[in-house]
Design a protein around this motif. Structure first.
Motif, PDB file in Angstrom:
ATOM      1  N   THR A 263       0.858  -1.185   0.000  1.00 14.37           N
ATOM      2  CA  THR A 263       0.000   0.000   0.000  1.00 14.37           C
ATOM      3  C   THR A 263       0.897   1.239   0.000  1.00 14.37           C
ATOM      4  O   THR A 263       2.097   1.155   0.273  1.00 14.37           O
ATOM      5  CB  THR A 263      -0.899   0.043   1.245  1.00 14.37           C
ATOM      6  N   THR A 264       0.302   2.384  -0.288  1.00 15.67           N
ATOM      7  CA  THR A 264       1.100   3.609  -0.345  1.00 15.67           C
ATOM      8  C   THR A 264       1.674   3.974   1.026  1.00 15.67           C
ATOM      9  O   THR A 264       2.831   4.379   1.125  1.00 15.67           O
ATOM     10  CB  THR A 264       0.270   4.781  -0.895  1.00 15.67           C
ATOM     11  N   ALA A 265       0.880   3.822   2.088  1.00 14.40           N
ATOM     12  CA  ALA A 265       1.381   4.169   3.421  1.00 14.40           C
ATOM     13  C   ALA A 265       2.506   3.239   3.836  1.00 14.40           C
ATOM     14  O   ALA A 265       3.477   3.663   4.485  1.00 14.40           O
ATOM     15  CB  ALA A 265       0.248   4.133   4.446  1.00 14.40           C
ATOM     16  N   ALA A 266       2.421   1.965   3.469  1.00 16.47           N
ATOM     17  CA  ALA A 266       3.450   1.007   3.857  1.00 16.47           C
ATOM     18  C   ALA A 266       4.791   1.361   3.251  1.00 16.47           C
ATOM     19  O   ALA A 266       5.829   1.302   3.920  1.00 16.47           O
ATOM     20  CB  ALA A 266       3.032  -0.404   3.447  1.00 16.47           C
ATOM     21  N   ILE A 267       4.807   1.755   1.998  1.00 17.98           N
ATOM     22  CA  ILE A 267       6.088   1.966   1.325  1.00 17.98           C
ATOM     23  C   ILE A 267       6.560   3.414   1.362  1.00 17.98           C
ATOM     24  O   ILE A 267       7.761   3.698   1.322  1.00 17.98           O
ATOM     25  CB  ILE A 267       6.017   1.464  -0.135  1.00 17.98           C
ATOM     26  N   PHE A 268       5.636   4.374   1.481  1.00 20.67           N
ATOM     27  CA  PHE A 268       6.023   5.783   1.390  1.00 20.67           C
ATOM     28  C   PHE A 268       6.004   6.530   2.719  1.00 20.67           C
ATOM     29  O   PHE A 268       6.245   7.736   2.754  1.00 20.67           O
ATOM     30  CB  PHE A 268       5.100   6.514   0.409  1.00 20.67           C
ATOM     31  N   ARG A 269       5.728   5.834   3.829  1.00 23.08           N
ATOM     32  CA  ARG A 269       5.577   6.514   5.114  1.00 23.08           C
ATOM     33  C   ARG A 269       6.784   7.385   5.470  1.00 23.08           C
ATOM     34  O   ARG A 269       6.657   8.501   5.973  1.00 23.08           O
ATOM     35  CB  ARG A 269       5.335   5.485   6.221  1.00 23.08           C
ATOM     36  N   ASP A 270       7.988   6.882   5.254  1.00 23.19           N
ATOM     37  CA  ASP A 270       9.195   7.602   5.666  1.00 23.19           C
ATOM     38  C   ASP A 270       9.884   8.297   4.500  1.00 23.19           C
ATOM     39  O   ASP A 270      11.104   8.484   4.506  1.00 23.19           O
ATOM     40  CB  ASP A 270      10.162   6.632   6.354  1.00 23.19           C
ATOM     41  N   THR A 271       9.106   8.702   3.506  1.00 20.85           N
ATOM     42  CA  THR A 271       9.645   9.435   2.362  1.00 20.85           C
ATOM     43  C   THR A 271       9.118  10.871   2.385  1.00 20.85           C
ATOM     44  O   THR A 271       8.387  11.265   3.290  1.00 20.85           O
ATOM     45  CB  THR A 271       9.236   8.761   1.036  1.00 20.85           C
ATOM     46  N   SER A 272       9.448  11.614   1.338  1.00 20.26           N
ATOM     47  CA  SER A 272       8.992  13.006   1.229  1.00 20.26           C
ATOM     48  C   SER A 272       7.659  13.122   0.485  1.00 20.26           C
ATOM     49  O   SER A 272       7.282  14.235   0.097  1.00 20.26           O
ATOM     50  CB  SER A 272      10.054  13.831   0.489  1.00 20.26           C
ATOM     51  N   LEU A 273       6.943  12.011   0.290  1.00 19.40           N
ATOM     52  CA  LEU A 273       5.748  12.058  -0.552  1.00 19.40           C
ATOM     53  C   LEU A 273       4.716  13.061  -0.054  1.00 19.40           C
ATOM     54  O   LEU A 273       4.145  13.815  -0.851  1.00 19.40           O
ATOM     55  CB  LEU A 273       5.120  10.661  -0.666  1.00 19.40           C
ATOM     56  N   ILE A 274       4.455  13.106   1.240  1.00 16.83           N
ATOM     57  CA  ILE A 274       3.462  14.067   1.743  1.00 16.83           C
ATOM     58  C   ILE A 274       3.910  15.498   1.456  1.00 16.83           C
ATOM     59  O   ILE A 274       3.103  16.344   1.046  1.00 16.83           O
ATOM     60  CB  ILE A 274       3.191  13.834   3.245  1.00 16.83           C
ATOM     61  N   ASP A 275       5.182  15.786   1.640  1.00 16.52           N
ATOM     62  CA  ASP A 275       5.695  17.121   1.315  1.00 16.52           C
ATOM     63  C   ASP A 275       5.523  17.415  -0.176  1.00 16.52           C
ATOM     64  O   ASP A 275       5.161  18.546  -0.561  1.00 16.52           O
ATOM     65  CB  ASP A 275       7.170  17.229   1.696  1.00 16.52           C
ATOM     66  N   ARG A 276       5.791  16.440  -1.004  1.00 23.56           N
ATOM     67  CA  ARG A 276       5.630  16.628  -2.449  1.00 23.56           C
ATOM     68  C   ARG A 276       4.168  16.909  -2.801  1.00 23.56           C
ATOM     69  O   ARG A 276       3.869  17.783  -3.623  1.00 23.56           O
ATOM     70  CB  ARG A 276       6.108  15.382  -3.202  1.00 23.56           C
TER      71      ARG A 276
END
Length: 427
Positions: free
Chosen positions: A397-410
């Protein structure tokens, strides 16, 4: 992966959603300094050339020379040839129940990452069951539901958990679609996916029993979702949200429990409606469509006359330009739990929740503005920030793989906003 591959291949680029994804990829490549490469793929050279011409006019960018890959979803050979040329395939060909698995299979076999915008729980969970191990072996990432279904809600819950200090007992989120003067509308493919989901809802229980044989720990302080009613937390009439969001967030919660040893919590998903009358009309329409969806002749009838059966919510040709430009969405997420944190994730609190936080995710029109933004930012983040050193391949899922990335900032920078509305405090 070979450096000669295109960074992004938009498959189904001539479809209603695919054309907007092409626009968004082109804009992002421009923002990133032009150092990324895109190709588009589909069955018809003529239609794909038209997409590039019209996308150039919409974006003001020169796209006519963008490489085109001829590929038919019914041909595994052509899918393989497409995937050999891609770092990430942005799959816009739905309904995914019929056309998704063969693309996932081709991506894994040819070492291309796969991102889609499915909102179909049966398809998404089947892909996890059947292909997560194979994707892991090939260091390939398969990430579903990267559009409005369900990046705002899945990452919204992840955002809330980061802001909550203590143990969560529940997160309930309330989706509101804000129409412009001309109302809201969706494309026929979205309706087709939903109808087949209703018709095959019985597939989910045995699928989940196989995929998730061990139940999660359960809190004694249970939320009691109402299928329809007035919700005091937000002072609005609500219905259970029929999308895939709750199922996807629950998969993220389970991943965090099983992989990261984080305490699980309950999830509720609702659609917020403006009045009791509106709620009752929605219930009646949903009931009638749900009954017809169980029969092939009923589905055919709805898809032939979608404006009649959905009162204009879905139509052939999708929403108008004005509808897209003037609509928006917001999701209010309410987290409740305890300010004190137990050290054992399986231990249970013996007092009722005492702490609450409210966050919100908001953005432009959900289906054809927010969805391309989310899909493309997921693909970009995957290319730039995710590697097997941080997380092995698999179906996520998106939360599983992107939780510790900059995706929310992007996403924040691209007008899909994540913000705290009410800081954590006593209930």
């Amino acid at each position: 992966m070979s450096e000669e591959r295109y960074d992004f291949v938009v498959f189904g680029a001539s479809g209603f959603t695919g054309q907007f994804v092409v626009d968004e990829v082109a804009r992002v490549i421009e923002e990133e300094g032009g150092n990324l490469k895109m190709a588009i793929a589909g069955r018809s050279m003529e239609k794909l050339q038209k997409v590039l011409k019209e996308s150039s006019q919409r974006t003001g960018l020169t796209l006519e020379e963008t490489p085109i890959i001829i590929c038919d979803v019914s041909s595994q050979e052509s899918l393989g040839e497409m995937c050999k040329q891609a770092k990430v395939v942005l799959n816009c060909v739905g309904p995914y129940r019929f056309y998704g698995e063969q693309v996932v299979k081709a991506c894994i076999e040819n070492s291309a990452h796969h991102i889609d915008i499915s909102g179909e729980p049966q398809y998404l969970e089947k892909m996890q069951l059947m292909y997560s191990g194979k994707a892991r072996e090939q260091d390939v990432y398969v990430i579903g539901a990267c559009g409005f279904d369900s990046v705002p809600s899945d990452l919204g819950v992840a955002f809330l958990t980061q802001k909550f200090d203590g143990d969560l007992n529940s997160v309930e989120f309330f989706v509101t679609l804000h129409p412009g003067a001309d109302g809201l509308s969706g494309n026929i493919t979205t309706l087709e996916s939903a109808l087949h989901g209703f018709a095959k809802a019985g597939e989910l229980k045995p699928l989940r029993k196989t995929l998730f044989p061990t139940p999660l720990p359960r809190s004694q302080y249970k939320i009691v979702p109402k299928s329809a009613g007035f919700n005091k937390d937000i002072d609005h009439w609500c219905l259970n949200f029929p999308g895939s969001d709750r199922a996807i967030v629950n998969r993220s919660v389970r991943f965090d429990y099983e992989v990261n040893q984080k305490r699980p919590f309950q999830v509720g998903a609702y659609i917020q409606l403006p009045s009791f009358i509106y709620m009752m009309l929605t219930v009646i329409i949903g009931f009638l469509v749900g009954i017809l969806a169980k029969f092939s002749i009923g589905r055919s009838l709805i898809l032939k006359y979608p404006q009649i059966f959905t009162f204009g919510v879905f139509k052939h040709g999708g929403p108008s330009k004005k509808q897209i430009e003037t609509s928006s969405f917001s999701i209010t997420l309410i987290g409740k739990g305890w300010k004190d944190k137990l050290t054992d994730v399986d231990a249970q609190h013996d007092t009722p929740p005492d702490s609450k936080i409210v966050v919100r995710v908001s953005g432009p029109e959900a289906g054809y503005v927010t969805t391309p933004i989310c899909m493309v930012q997921c693909a970009l983040t995957l290319l730039k920030e995710v590697s097997k050193d941080k997380m092995c391949g698999g179906v996520y899922t998106t939360a599983a793989i992107f939780r510790d990335t900059s995706l929310i900032d992007r996403l924040n920078k691209h007008n899909v906003k994540y913000e705290v509305i009410t800081e954590q405090g006593p209930i």
